[in-house]
Design a protein around this motif. Sequence first.
Motif, PDB file in Angstrom:
ATOM      1  N   LEU A 137      37.188  30.873  25.915  1.00 23.23           N
ATOM      2  CA  LEU A 137      36.200  31.286  26.916  1.00 23.23           C
ATOM      3  C   LEU A 137      34.988  31.940  26.263  1.00 23.23           C
ATOM      4  O   LEU A 137      33.850  31.718  26.668  1.00 23.23           O
ATOM      5  CB  LEU A 137      36.838  32.241  27.926  1.00 23.23           C
ATOM      6  N   VAL A 138      35.246  32.740  25.246  1.00 29.52           N
ATOM      7  CA  VAL A 138      34.139  33.372  24.508  1.00 29.52           C
ATOM      8  C   VAL A 138      33.315  32.307  23.794  1.00 29.52           C
ATOM      9  O   VAL A 138      32.086  32.344  23.793  1.00 29.52           O
ATOM     10  CB  VAL A 138      34.678  34.420  23.508  1.00 29.52           C
ATOM     11  N   ALA A 139      33.996  31.325  23.193  1.00 30.55           N
ATOM     12  CA  ALA A 139      33.297  30.255  22.482  1.00 30.55           C
ATOM     13  C   ALA A 139      32.464  29.399  23.423  1.00 30.55           C
ATOM     14  O   ALA A 139      31.456  28.814  23.016  1.00 30.55           O
ATOM     15  CB  ALA A 139      34.307  29.376  21.737  1.00 30.55           C
ATOM     16  N   LEU A 140      32.861  29.334  24.697  1.00 30.68           N
ATOM     17  CA  LEU A 140      32.116  28.552  25.687  1.00 30.68           C
ATOM     18  C   LEU A 140      30.917  29.315  26.233  1.00 30.68           C
ATOM     19  O   LEU A 140      30.200  28.805  27.095  1.00 30.68           O
ATOM     20  CB  LEU A 140      33.049  28.147  26.838  1.00 30.68           C
ATOM     21  N   HIS A 141      30.708  30.543  25.739  1.00 30.34           N
ATOM     22  CA  HIS A 141      29.546  31.361  26.114  1.00 30.34           C
ATOM     23  C   HIS A 141      29.470  31.584  27.630  1.00 30.34           C
ATOM     24  O   HIS A 141      28.415  31.411  28.240  1.00 30.34           O
ATOM     25  CB  HIS A 141      28.244  30.732  25.616  1.00 30.34           C
ATOM     26  N   LEU A 142      30.599  31.950  28.216  1.00 32.72           N
ATOM     27  CA  LEU A 142      30.579  32.287  29.633  1.00 32.72           C
ATOM     28  C   LEU A 142      29.816  33.589  29.839  1.00 32.72           C
ATOM     29  O   LEU A 142      29.648  34.390  28.929  1.00 32.72           O
ATOM     30  CB  LEU A 142      32.012  32.444  30.167  1.00 32.72           C
ATOM     31  N   GLU A 143      29.349  33.785  31.057  1.00 36.12           N
ATOM     32  CA  GLU A 143      28.625  35.017  31.373  1.00 36.12           C
ATOM     33  C   GLU A 143      29.533  36.229  31.154  1.00 36.12           C
ATOM     34  O   GLU A 143      30.745  36.161  31.359  1.00 36.12           O
ATOM     35  CB  GLU A 143      28.152  34.991  32.834  1.00 36.12           C
ATOM     36  N   LYS A 144      28.929  37.334  30.754  1.00 37.41           N
ATOM     37  CA  LYS A 144      29.721  38.532  30.452  1.00 37.41           C
ATOM     38  C   LYS A 144      30.454  39.063  31.676  1.00 37.41           C
ATOM     39  O   LYS A 144      31.487  39.701  31.557  1.00 37.41           O
ATOM     40  CB  LYS A 144      28.810  39.623  29.870  1.00 37.41           C
ATOM     41  N   ASN A 145      29.915  38.793  32.856  1.00 37.54           N
ATOM     42  CA  ASN A 145      30.561  39.286  34.072  1.00 37.54           C
ATOM     43  C   ASN A 145      31.470  38.225  34.698  1.00 37.54           C
ATOM     44  O   ASN A 145      31.836  38.323  35.861  1.00 37.54           O
ATOM     45  CB  ASN A 145      29.515  39.753  35.098  1.00 37.54           C
ATOM     46  N   ASP A 146      31.826  37.198  33.936  1.00 33.20           N
ATOM     47  CA  ASP A 146      32.728  36.175  34.449  1.00 33.20           C
ATOM     48  C   ASP A 146      34.096  36.805  34.722  1.00 33.20           C
ATOM     49  O   ASP A 146      34.683  37.441  33.847  1.00 33.20           O
ATOM     50  CB  ASP A 146      32.860  35.045  33.416  1.00 33.20           C
ATOM     51  N   THR A 147      34.579  36.623  35.931  1.00 36.86           N
ATOM     52  CA  THR A 147      35.830  37.271  36.346  1.00 36.86           C
ATOM     53  C   THR A 147      37.013  36.861  35.487  1.00 36.86           C
ATOM     54  O   THR A 147      37.815  37.704  35.070  1.00 36.86           O
ATOM     55  CB  THR A 147      36.115  36.949  37.825  1.00 36.86           C
ATOM     56  N   MET A 148      37.135  35.565  35.227  1.00 41.38           N
ATOM     57  CA  MET A 148      38.283  35.091  34.450  1.00 41.38           C
ATOM     58  C   MET A 148      38.268  35.663  33.045  1.00 41.38           C
ATOM     59  O   MET A 148      39.312  36.113  32.537  1.00 41.38           O
ATOM     60  CB  MET A 148      38.278  33.548  34.401  1.00 41.38           C
ATOM     61  N   LEU A 149      37.109  35.681  32.396  1.00 37.51           N
ATOM     62  CA  LEU A 149      37.008  36.228  31.048  1.00 37.51           C
ATOM     63  C   LEU A 149      37.251  37.734  31.047  1.00 37.51           C
ATOM     64  O   LEU A 149      37.981  38.251  30.202  1.00 37.51           O
ATOM     65  CB  LEU A 149      35.635  35.908  30.456  1.00 37.51           C
ATOM     66  N   ASP A 150      36.669  38.430  32.001  1.00 36.88           N
ATOM     67  CA  ASP A 150      36.859  39.893  32.065  1.00 36.88           C
ATOM     68  C   ASP A 150      38.320  40.257  32.263  1.00 36.88           C
ATOM     69  O   ASP A 150      38.834  41.173  31.616  1.00 36.88           O
ATOM     70  CB  ASP A 150      36.031  40.475  33.217  1.00 36.88           C
ATOM     71  N   ASN A 151      38.995  39.522  33.139  1.00 34.52           N
ATOM     72  CA  ASN A 151      40.416  39.798  33.389  1.00 34.52           C
ATOM     73  C   ASN A 151      41.264  39.499  32.145  1.00 34.52           C
ATOM     74  O   ASN A 151      42.214  40.226  31.840  1.00 34.52           O
ATOM     75  CB  ASN A 151      40.920  38.977  34.573  1.00 34.52           C
ATOM     76  N   ALA A 152      40.919  38.424  31.442  1.00 30.83           N
ATOM     77  CA  ALA A 152      41.666  38.079  30.235  1.00 30.83           C
ATOM     78  C   ALA A 152      41.460  39.128  29.155  1.00 30.83           C
ATOM     79  O   ALA A 152      42.401  39.507  28.463  1.00 30.83           O
ATOM     80  CB  ALA A 152      41.234  36.701  29.741  1.00 30.83           C
ATOM     81  N   LEU A 153      40.234  39.591  28.985  1.00 31.62           N
ATOM     82  CA  LEU A 153      39.957  40.637  27.991  1.00 31.62           C
ATOM     83  C   LEU A 153      40.670  41.941  28.350  1.00 31.62           C
ATOM     84  O   LEU A 153      41.157  42.646  27.470  1.00 31.62           O
ATOM     85  CB  LEU A 153      38.440  40.871  27.904  1.00 31.62           C
ATOM     86  N   HIS A 154      40.763  42.231  29.626  1.00 31.09           N
ATOM     87  CA  HIS A 154      41.466  43.445  30.077  1.00 31.09           C
ATOM     88  C   HIS A 154      42.947  43.373  29.720  1.00 31.09           C
ATOM     89  O   HIS A 154      43.538  44.344  29.269  1.00 31.09           O
ATOM     90  CB  HIS A 154      41.289  43.628  31.574  1.00 31.09           C
TER      91      HIS A 154
END
Length: 201
Positions: free
Chosen positions: A184-201
């Motif tokens: 997801l990080v490599a795909l340059h998703l927006e920083k406020n992307d819910t899926m990425l934020d939840n995964a990082l959490h």
Amino acid sequence: MAVPWYRSDADVFNLFKVCMALTETPELKVDACPECQFTSCLCANEAKTFEWNMTATRLDNTVSEEFPLMLPADVLEGSDQATFSVIGYQHQLLYKNDDGSYSAFGKSDNQGNTWLTVFVARSFGQASSYIYISQDHVHNALLWLQKHQLPSGCFRSVGKLFNNDLKGGVDDMISLTAYITVALVALHLEKNDTMLDNALH
């Protein structure tokens, strides 16, 4: 050997603020057919369908790009070798399911596989810097992955995977979530992307 010709049509949209005209490419000989619309000016925010007969003027149009090859300092002189291969991404779409996921046998499988789906999404994202790839394929894969994200932010492993090398010898939820998060990080998703934020959490 006769060079084949074929009729082509294209829907052209002008998103610029000025009028434009279509230009020819040296790789193709373009001829107007009697009933076809061939030359026309396309003004701002206009869309038209163009038709023409095309004949290839040459084969193997060459594209080149240099890639740096970083070798260890103590490599034996003359032993360095690199191999590079390119596959058109259309072949990968044979393994795509209707829900946007990917699996080892495509639509023959009952469901998509989490590991394969994120692998394909990341591969398509990286390859899009060099070839045209419809972003719908990446977007649909991400939507499918999001459906398998748990409230904790981790991802549930779904489907069968026969190539364990892709998983690096691990098969736990934390490793899968880390693998997806890196993608997801490599795909340059927006920083406020819910899926990425939840995964990082």
